[in-house]
Write a protein that holds these residues in place. Structure first.
Motif: not given
Length: 252
Positions: A12, A36, A72-73, A62, A69-70
Motif C-alpha cells: 500500500t 495500491t 476489493t484489494v 484503494h 476497499s480492502w
C-alpha cells in the motif's frame, strides 16, 4: 535475484517514495505485486515502470481506512494471482505536525490514526484468511522511529506509529500458530514526498540529521531491502521484531 519467487505481495501507499521503491524491488526479486494508493495516476506510472522492466503487477485504487476497499484489494490479488503471501502496510500520512499539542483537533488526530493505524488493522484482518489457506504469510507494518522514541509535535503521528509497533506484537502472538509472521519496520529520516512537503521541512531535516550518528538520511533502497528481507523466507524465524533502520538515531 528471485528472493521472492512465486510470492504474491500487496503493497500500500505507492504514491510515496518508499512504497514505489519496495514494489519495484519486490517485482525485480520475482514477486507478483498488487500496488495500491488513492492516487490513480501515480499508480499507473509505477505499474508501467514495473511492467517495462519485466515485472508482474496489478494496481487498485484503494482507501486503506475502508474495509470494503480492502476487500476489493484482496479479491483482486486472489483473482489475478491466486493467493496472498505478503502484505506491506506502507500507507501513511504525517498530519499537521506544526504548532502545539493544544492546537491539534480531534478531526486531525482521527484522520492520521485512520490511515496509519486503523488502515493496518483492517489490512491484517482482511489478508489473514487468505494467508491461512496458504499455511503461511508475512505481514510487514511500516512504523517509524517516532513509534519508539516519540518527539515534539506530531503527537497523532507518533501515537499512530507507536500503535503500529505494539499492534504488530499483539498480532504476532495471535497469528504465530498459523505460521503467519508479523514484523514492524522503523525508518529514521528518509527523503520522501511526505517528508519534503512538510512546513519547515529544511529545519526538520537538519534537526533529524544532526541527531543521526551516520549523519545522513536513509536512501529509499536502504529501507526497501529491509522490507524485502522480512518478506522473504530468509527471515522465516523472525516475528514480533522491530527492524530499526535509522542510522543509529535510537542508539543515542
Amino acid at each position: 535475484m528471485n528472493r521472492l519467487e512465486n510470492k504474491v505481495a500487496i503493497i500500500t501507499g505507492l504514491a510515496g517514495g518508499m512504497g514505489a521503491t519496495e514494489a519495484k524491488l519486490f517485482a525485480k526479486e520475482g514477486a507478483k505485486v498488487i500496488i495500491t494508493d488513492i492516487q490513480e495516476e501515480k499508480l499507473k506510472s509505477v505499474a508501467a515502470e514495473i511492467k517495462a522492466n519485466g515485472g508482474v503487477v496489478e494496481y487498485v485504487v484503494h482507501d486503506v481506512s475502508s474495509e470494503e476497499s480492502w476487500k476489493t484489494v484482496a479479491q483482486k490479488a486472489e483473482t489475478a494471482f491466486g493467493k496472498i503471501d505478503v502484505l506491506v502496510n506502507n500507507a501513511g500520512i504525517l498530519g499537521d505536525i506544526m504548532g502545539s499539542l493544544e492546537e491539534r483537533t480531534v478531526e486531525e488526530f482521527n484522520k492520521v490514526l485512520s490511515v496509519n493505524l486503523l488502515g493496518q488493522f483492517i489490512g491484517v484482518k482482511t489478508v489473514v484468511p487468505y494467508m491461512k489457506k496458504e499455511g503461511a504469510g508475512s505481514i510487514i507494518n511500516i512504523s517509524s522511529v517516532g513509534g519508539i522514541i516519540g518527539g515534539g509535535n506530531g503527537t497523532a503521528y507518533t501515537a499512530s506509529k507507536g500503535g503500529s509497533r505494539i499492534y504488530s506484537k499483539g498480532a504476532t502472538v495471535e497469528l504465530a500458530k498459523d505460521n503467519i509472521r508479523v514484523n514492524s519496520v522503523h525508518p529514521g529520516y528518509v527523503e520522501t514526498p511526505m517528508t519534503t512537503q512538510m512546513k519547515g521541512s529544511d529545519d526538520f531535516k537538519m534537526n533529524s540529521l544532526s541527531g543521526t550518528p551516520l549523519g545522513r538520511g536513509a536512501k529509499l533502497e536502504e529501507i526497501a531491502y529491509g522490507v524485502l528481507f522480512l518478506a522473504s523466507d530468509e527471515s522465516s524465524y523472525m516475528t514480533g521484531s522491530e527492524l530499526v533502520i535509522d542510522g543509529g538515531l535510537t542508539a543515542l
